[in-house]
Enzyme design. Structure first.
Site, PDB file in Angstrom:
ATOM      1  N   CYS A 146       0.876  -1.180   0.000  1.00  0.00           N
ATOM      2  CA  CYS A 146       0.000   0.000   0.000  1.00  0.00           C
ATOM      3  C   CYS A 146       0.900   1.213   0.000  1.00  0.00           C
ATOM      4  CB  CYS A 146      -0.870  -0.011   1.258  1.00  0.00           C
ATOM      5  SG  CYS A 146      -1.925   1.449   1.412  1.00  0.00           S
TER       6      CYS A 146
ATOM      7  N   ARG B 229     -10.069  -0.173   9.845  1.00  0.00           N
ATOM      8  CA  ARG B 229      -8.798  -0.167  10.592  1.00  0.00           C
ATOM      9  C   ARG B 229      -8.815   0.817  11.751  1.00  0.00           C
ATOM     10  NH1 ARG B 229      -4.896   0.936   6.872  1.00  0.00           N
ATOM     11  NH2 ARG B 229      -5.028  -1.239   6.298  1.00  0.00           N
TER      12      ARG B 229
END
Ligand code: SAM
Ligand code: DTB
Ligand code: SF4
Length: 337
Positions: free
Chosen positions: A144, A276
């Protein structure tokens, strides 16, 4: 679905079926206003229909280029406009990043996220970053990056390099956004998210709670995220880390229960996304984190540093997982290339 899950789902009060992504403000407000226990039960019921409730995805974060950012995001220690006594550095050498990725893999991370304090990258910045992405994939981790605003051809280059996720946050509602950021617009952010999707990348997009926004702003942020089609695969919910020198240094501490409620509503509105528990965990008790996991959070950053601020030390996270019976989500393995 197991027998227990089936019973739980059928016993869910209110809407056992997740709200549609374009649910109106009233429907989302009604979720926020539920008694906390009912809201948590509903969120947990949705959660266990799509995920193993005892499994949490573990990502590691590394700041590959720190500070001297020209933007004016009022929360951010990396803006050149604020005196935050930050240790700045240019883009890290590729070999150092590769070594950090190997350490993250050895520590059990399944995703390696690299952040750079850019308004947006120049084309020449992408060359070393592409090498870093290649190494993360070869190690069998998902990659990412978060590099700010992207042009369409840059998103395609990153996708061609094998990047899995691009992180670009909306941060807050469109209405509250100008109170926080003046150097780029909400529309700029949505445009970048469109380029990321068009290039075939997975989207990591979320926001920050505790910047002085209202509940209505949190509702609008979640509605905007949930109405994306497809919804973001990853939704980081950050609690503001107050950094001396930034305009938000003296922001009031954000209410723990409102944080948990926001996680629960995110889970209900985006049932298949990883939600998250992102910045701010260093200030959370174990009990608050456990409540967030019960509300449907199922991803964390692991490692004693976020980009520039503190995160819980790995020993504490391991102890917390053991106490709660949580396992790290099994790894995703790239085909070596
Ligand atoms: N410069 C890029 C950008 O803005 O997209 C990438 C890095 S930026 C630091 C990534 C995200 O970190 C921000 O969008 C924001 O949501 C989060 N963040 C930054 N500072 C924070 C703070 N003090 N507290 C909580 N979240 C923060
Ligand atoms: C996100 O939403 N949170 C992470 C990640 N995406 C890049 C960053 C949090 C940064 C917190 C402040 C800092 O450490 O500088
Ligand atoms: Fe720069 Fe990103 Fe920080 Fe904003 S959040 S000042 S764009 S590094």
């Amino acid at each position: 679905m197991s027998v227990v899950e089936g019973e739980l789902a059928s016993a869910t009060p209110g809407s056992a079926v997740p709200l549609p992504p374009d649910a109106g403000v009233g429907a989302v407000e009604a979720l926020f206003e539920k008694p906390l226990i009912d809201l948590l039960f509903e969120a947990q019921s949705v959660h266990r229909r799509h995920f193993d409730p005892n499994s949490v995805q573990v990502s590691t974060l590394l700041s590959i280029k720190t500070g001297r950012c020209p933007e004016d995001c009022a929360y951010c220690p990396q803006s050149i406009r604020f005196d935050t006594e930050l240790e700045v550095h240019d883009l890290m050498p590729v070999e150092e990043v590769k070594a950090a990725a190997r350490r993250a893999k050895a520590a059990g991370a399944t995703r390696f996220c690299m952040g750079a304090a850019y308004r947006g990258p120049k084309d020449k910045d992408l060359e070393p970053i592409i090498e870093m992405i290649g190494e993360v994939g070869r190690l069998g981790m998902e990659s990412c990056v978060t590099l700010g605003l992207l042009k369409p051809h840059q998103a395609r280059r990153l996708a061609d390099a094998g990047l899995d996720y691009y992180n670009h946050n909306l941060d807050t509602s469109e209405a509250f956004y100008p109170e926080i950021i003046g150097t780029r617009t909400y529309a700029d952010r949505l445009e970048t998210l469109g380029h990321v999707r068009d290039a075939g990348l997975k989207v990591c997009c979320g926001g920050i709670l505790g910047m002085g926004e209202s509940r209505r702003d949190r509702i609008e942020l979640l509605r905007t995220l949930a109405s994306m089609d497809p919804q973001p695969e990853s939704v980081p919910i950050n609690r503001l880390v107050t950094v001396p020198g930034t305009p938000l240094a003296d922001a009031e501490p954000f209410d723990n229960f409102e944080f948990v409620r926001t996680i629960a509503v995110a889970r209900i509105l985006m049932p298949r996304s990883h939600v998250r528990l992102s910045a701010g965990r260093s200030d959370f008790s174990d009990e608050l984190q456990a409540m967030c996991f019960f509300a449907g959070a199922n991803s964390i950053f692991y490692g004693d540093k976020l980009l520039t601020t503190d995160n819980p030390v790995p020993n504490d996270d391991e102890a917390l997982f053991a106490k709660l019976g949580i396992e790290a989500e099994p790894g995703f393995t790239h085909t070596p290339g």
